[in-house]
Design a protein around this motif. Structure first.
Motif, PDB file in Angstrom:
ATOM      1  N   GLY A  25       0.748  -1.239   0.000  1.00 25.26           N
ATOM      2  CA  GLY A  25       0.000   0.000   0.000  1.00 25.26           C
ATOM      3  C   GLY A  25       0.780   1.292   0.000  1.00 25.26           C
ATOM      4  N   LEU A  26       2.075   1.235   0.198  1.00 22.15           N
ATOM      5  CA  LEU A  26       2.862   2.460   0.271  1.00 22.15           C
ATOM      6  C   LEU A  26       3.905   2.471  -0.842  1.00 22.15           C
ATOM      7  CD1 LEU A  26       3.450   2.495   4.132  1.00 22.15           C
ATOM      8  CD2 LEU A  26       1.586   3.551   2.854  1.00 22.15           C
ATOM      9  N   LEU A  27       4.184   3.623  -1.361  1.00 20.60           N
ATOM     10  CA  LEU A  27       5.133   3.726  -2.477  1.00 20.60           C
ATOM     11  C   LEU A  27       6.520   3.211  -2.140  1.00 20.60           C
ATOM     12  CD1 LEU A  27       4.267   7.126  -4.175  1.00 20.60           C
ATOM     13  CD2 LEU A  27       4.125   4.849  -5.151  1.00 20.60           C
ATOM     14  N   ILE A  28       6.906   3.244  -0.888  1.00 21.33           N
ATOM     15  CA  ILE A  28       8.234   2.757  -0.518  1.00 21.33           C
ATOM     16  C   ILE A  28       8.253   1.245  -0.334  1.00 21.33           C
ATOM     17  CG2 ILE A  28       8.925   4.920   0.561  1.00 21.33           C
ATOM     18  CD1 ILE A  28       8.495   3.425   3.290  1.00 21.33           C
ATOM     19  N   GLY A  29       7.103   0.595  -0.516  1.00 19.69           N
ATOM     20  CA  GLY A  29       6.981  -0.832  -0.261  1.00 19.69           C
ATOM     21  C   GLY A  29       7.834  -1.728  -1.126  1.00 19.69           C
ATOM     22  N   PHE A  30       8.275  -1.229  -2.278  1.00 18.14           N
ATOM     23  CA  PHE A  30       9.051  -2.084  -3.169  1.00 18.14           C
ATOM     24  C   PHE A  30      10.399  -2.472  -2.583  1.00 18.14           C
ATOM     25  CE2 PHE A  30      10.209   2.209  -4.362  1.00 18.14           C
ATOM     26  CZ  PHE A  30      11.585   2.134  -4.511  1.00 18.14           C
ATOM     27  N   VAL A  31      10.832  -1.830  -1.508  1.00 20.41           N
ATOM     28  CA  VAL A  31      12.119  -2.170  -0.890  1.00 20.41           C
ATOM     29  C   VAL A  31      12.002  -3.340   0.087  1.00 20.41           C
ATOM     30  CG1 VAL A  31      12.987   0.180  -1.143  1.00 20.41           C
ATOM     31  CG2 VAL A  31      11.909  -0.497   1.005  1.00 20.41           C
ATOM     32  N   PHE A  32      10.783  -3.783   0.380  1.00 19.70           N
ATOM     33  CA  PHE A  32      10.592  -4.853   1.355  1.00 19.70           C
ATOM     34  C   PHE A  32      10.640  -6.240   0.708  1.00 19.70           C
ATOM     35  CE2 PHE A  32       8.198  -1.336   3.494  1.00 19.70           C
ATOM     36  CZ  PHE A  32       9.118  -1.150   4.506  1.00 19.70           C
ATOM     37  N   PRO A  33      11.096  -7.239   1.459  1.00 18.12           N
ATOM     38  CA  PRO A  33      11.253  -8.605   0.920  1.00 18.12           C
ATOM     39  C   PRO A  33      10.012  -9.464   1.157  1.00 18.12           C
ATOM     40  CG  PRO A  33      12.257  -8.488   3.080  1.00 18.12           C
ATOM     41  CD  PRO A  33      11.708  -7.117   2.784  1.00 18.12           C
ATOM     42  N   GLY A  34       8.906  -9.162   0.510  1.00 25.10           N
ATOM     43  CA  GLY A  34       7.633  -9.818   0.792  1.00 25.10           C
ATOM     44  C   GLY A  34       7.628 -11.325   0.701  1.00 25.10           C
ATOM     45  N   ASP A  35       8.025 -11.883  -0.435  1.00 28.95           N
ATOM     46  CA  ASP A  35       7.947 -13.330  -0.635  1.00 28.95           C
ATOM     47  C   ASP A  35       8.841 -14.078   0.356  1.00 28.95           C
ATOM     48  OD1 ASP A  35       6.390 -12.540  -2.778  1.00 28.95           O
ATOM     49  OD2 ASP A  35       7.938 -12.937  -4.268  1.00 28.95           O
ATOM     50  N   SER A  36      10.072 -13.644   0.476  1.00 26.37           N
ATOM     51  CA  SER A  36      10.988 -14.332   1.392  1.00 26.37           C
ATOM     52  C   SER A  36      10.585 -14.118   2.846  1.00 26.37           C
ATOM     53  CB  SER A  36      12.432 -13.886   1.165  1.00 26.37           C
ATOM     54  OG  SER A  36      12.559 -12.494   1.315  1.00 26.37           O
ATOM     55  N   LEU A  37       9.981 -12.979   3.147  1.00 27.37           N
ATOM     56  CA  LEU A  37       9.494 -12.730   4.505  1.00 27.37           C
ATOM     57  C   LEU A  37       8.392 -13.714   4.863  1.00 27.37           C
ATOM     58  CD1 LEU A  37       9.364 -10.942   7.087  1.00 27.37           C
ATOM     59  CD2 LEU A  37       7.662  -9.568   5.869  1.00 27.37           C
ATOM     60  N   LEU A  38       7.434 -13.912   3.965  1.00 26.45           N
ATOM     61  CA  LEU A  38       6.338 -14.840   4.236  1.00 26.45           C
ATOM     62  C   LEU A  38       6.837 -16.281   4.341  1.00 26.45           C
ATOM     63  CD1 LEU A  38       3.380 -13.551   2.042  1.00 26.45           C
ATOM     64  CD2 LEU A  38       4.007 -12.952   4.372  1.00 26.45           C
ATOM     65  N   PHE A  39       7.728 -16.665   3.456  1.00 28.23           N
ATOM     66  CA  PHE A  39       8.285 -18.013   3.497  1.00 28.23           C
ATOM     67  C   PHE A  39       9.008 -18.257   4.829  1.00 28.23           C
ATOM     68  CE2 PHE A  39      11.479 -21.256   2.805  1.00 28.23           C
ATOM     69  CZ  PHE A  39      10.792 -22.229   2.089  1.00 28.23           C
ATOM     70  N   THR A  40       9.857 -17.319   5.213  1.00 32.59           N
ATOM     71  CA  THR A  40      10.620 -17.464   6.459  1.00 32.59           C
ATOM     72  C   THR A  40       9.703 -17.435   7.674  1.00 32.59           C
ATOM     73  OG1 THR A  40      12.508 -16.403   5.391  1.00 32.59           O
ATOM     74  CG2 THR A  40      12.562 -16.533   7.793  1.00 32.59           C
ATOM     75  N   ALA A  41       8.709 -16.565   7.650  1.00 34.86           N
ATOM     76  CA  ALA A  41       7.763 -16.485   8.770  1.00 34.86           C
ATOM     77  C   ALA A  41       6.980 -17.789   8.905  1.00 34.86           C
ATOM     78  CB  ALA A  41       6.827 -15.303   8.574  1.00 34.86           C
ATOM     79  N   GLY A  42       6.545 -18.359   7.782  1.00 35.70           N
ATOM     80  CA  GLY A  42       5.852 -19.649   7.835  1.00 35.70           C
ATOM     81  C   GLY A  42       6.735 -20.734   8.422  1.00 35.70           C
ATOM     82  N   TYR A  43       7.975 -20.728   8.018  1.00 35.02           N
ATOM     83  CA  TYR A  43       8.958 -21.676   8.560  1.00 35.02           C
ATOM     84  C   TYR A  43       9.096 -21.496  10.073  1.00 35.02           C
ATOM     85  CZ  TYR A  43      13.500 -23.777   9.545  1.00 35.02           C
ATOM     86  OH  TYR A  43      14.521 -24.514  10.088  1.00 35.02           O
ATOM     87  N   LEU A  44       9.156 -20.254  10.524  1.00 32.60           N
ATOM     88  CA  LEU A  44       9.339 -19.976  11.949  1.00 32.60           C
ATOM     89  C   LEU A  44       8.109 -20.345  12.776  1.00 32.60           C
ATOM     90  CD1 LEU A  44      11.320 -16.635  11.703  1.00 32.60           C
ATOM     91  CD2 LEU A  44      12.189 -18.873  12.467  1.00 32.60           C
ATOM     92  N   VAL A  45       6.926 -20.261  12.185  1.00 31.13           N
ATOM     93  CA  VAL A  45       5.724 -20.725  12.881  1.00 31.13           C
ATOM     94  C   VAL A  45       5.815 -22.234  13.089  1.00 31.13           C
ATOM     95  CG1 VAL A  45       3.218 -21.063  12.675  1.00 31.13           C
ATOM     96  CG2 VAL A  45       4.234 -18.848  12.084  1.00 31.13           C
ATOM     97  N   GLN A  46       6.240 -22.940  12.065  1.00 27.93           N
ATOM     98  CA  GLN A  46       6.380 -24.396  12.174  1.00 27.93           C
ATOM     99  C   GLN A  46       7.423 -24.758  13.221  1.00 27.93           C
ATOM    100  OE1 GLN A  46       9.016 -26.559  11.261  1.00 27.93           O
ATOM    101  NE2 GLN A  46       7.854 -28.448  11.426  1.00 27.93           N
ATOM    102  N   GLN A  47       8.527 -24.034  13.249  1.00 23.94           N
ATOM    103  CA  GLN A  47       9.588 -24.305  14.221  1.00 23.94           C
ATOM    104  C   GLN A  47       9.092 -24.107  15.654  1.00 23.94           C
ATOM    105  OE1 GLN A  47      12.908 -25.512  13.406  1.00 23.94           O
ATOM    106  NE2 GLN A  47      11.540 -25.942  11.695  1.00 23.94           N
ATOM    107  N   ALA A  48       8.316 -23.058  15.871  1.00 21.18           N
ATOM    108  CA  ALA A  48       7.768 -22.795  17.207  1.00 21.18           C
ATOM    109  C   ALA A  48       6.817 -23.910  17.636  1.00 21.18           C
ATOM    110  CB  ALA A  48       7.053 -21.454  17.232  1.00 21.18           C
ATOM    111  N   GLU A  49       6.039 -24.426  16.707  1.00 24.66           N
ATOM    112  CA  GLU A  49       5.108 -25.514  17.019  1.00 24.66           C
ATOM    113  C   GLU A  49       5.841 -26.789  17.415  1.00 24.66           C
ATOM    114  OE1 GLU A  49       2.438 -26.163  13.772  1.00 24.66           O
ATOM    115  OE2 GLU A  49       1.383 -24.272  14.118  1.00 24.66           O
ATOM    116  N   HIS A  50       7.063 -26.949  16.954  1.00 20.36           N
ATOM    117  CA  HIS A  50       7.829 -28.156  17.253  1.00 20.36           C
ATOM    118  C   HIS A  50       8.890 -27.921  18.320  1.00 20.36           C
ATOM    119  CE1 HIS A  50       5.810 -29.357  13.559  1.00 20.36           C
ATOM    120  NE2 HIS A  50       5.894 -30.577  14.056  1.00 20.36           N
ATOM    121  N   GLY A  51       8.702 -26.881  19.120  1.00 18.00           N
ATOM    122  CA  GLY A  51       9.533 -26.691  20.294  1.00 18.00           C
ATOM    123  C   GLY A  51      10.832 -25.943  20.126  1.00 18.00           C
ATOM    124  N   SER A  52      11.087 -25.371  18.974  1.00 20.42           N
ATOM    125  CA  SER A  52      12.315 -24.611  18.778  1.00 20.42           C
ATOM    126  C   SER A  52      12.289 -23.353  19.640  1.00 20.42           C
ATOM    127  CB  SER A  52      12.465 -24.223  17.305  1.00 20.42           C
ATOM    128  OG  SER A  52      13.589 -23.389  17.131  1.00 20.42           O
TER     129      SER A  52
END
Length: 168
Positions: A25-52
């Protein structure tokens, strides 16, 4: 990569949602790593569920829903901005954060693929930021935009977040 993970876990879910919103939504948004952020965040949710000790403590389905909402709201803000500011953006000179060529690329992509651009743009960095603005500037009907925004937001948020989750 470790610094990226510490950033995500340090700032948490709210920061991820803010980045997703800003990228859409913001013009400066193109500098953010959206796809890799979501992938990594999903990974980290899974890690938390398994006791990491390093992870994001949130239900994966709720997390995907929140990301979806942030993405759709962000695109709607971008559309509204484009609708109000419109063609004036094309008259601006390049600045540190605004490159006219990115807006032109988004408009060309939009012309080539029509309304489907709103869906396809979710999966294309840089274009993802400018496609809703161009849709608003070109006066695309909001209901049409919103329909494709919802489809694209759902596909994008679920694809990358669940991929990261299941990769864990």
């Amino acid at each position: 990569m470790e610094a990226f993970i510490h950033f995500i876990t340090g700032f948490g879910v709210l920061a991820i949602l803010c980045v997703v919103f800003a990228e859409s939504g913001l013009l400066i948004g193109f500098v953010f790593p959206g796809d890799s952020l979501l992938f990594t965040a999903g990974y980290l949710v899974q890690q938390a569920e398994h006791g990491s000790t390093i992870g994001l403590h949130i239900n994966i389905h709720l997390f995907v829903l929140l990301i979806f909402i942030a993405a759709v709201l962000g695109d709607s803000v971008g559309y509204t901005f484009g609708r109000r500011v419109g063609r004036k953006l094309f008259e601006r000179e390049n600045s540190r954060f605004f490159k006219k060529k990115y807006l032109v690329q988004a408009e060309d992509f939009y012309k080539k693929h029509g309304s489907l651009t709103i869906v396809l743009a979710r999966f294309t960095p840089i274009v993802r930021t400018f496609a809703p603005i161009v849709a608003g500037a070109s006066k695309m009907h909001y209901n049409t935009f919103l329909s494709f925004n919802i489809i694209g937001g759902a596909l994008w948020s679920a694809t990358f977040t669940y991929l990261g989750y299941f990769a864990g």
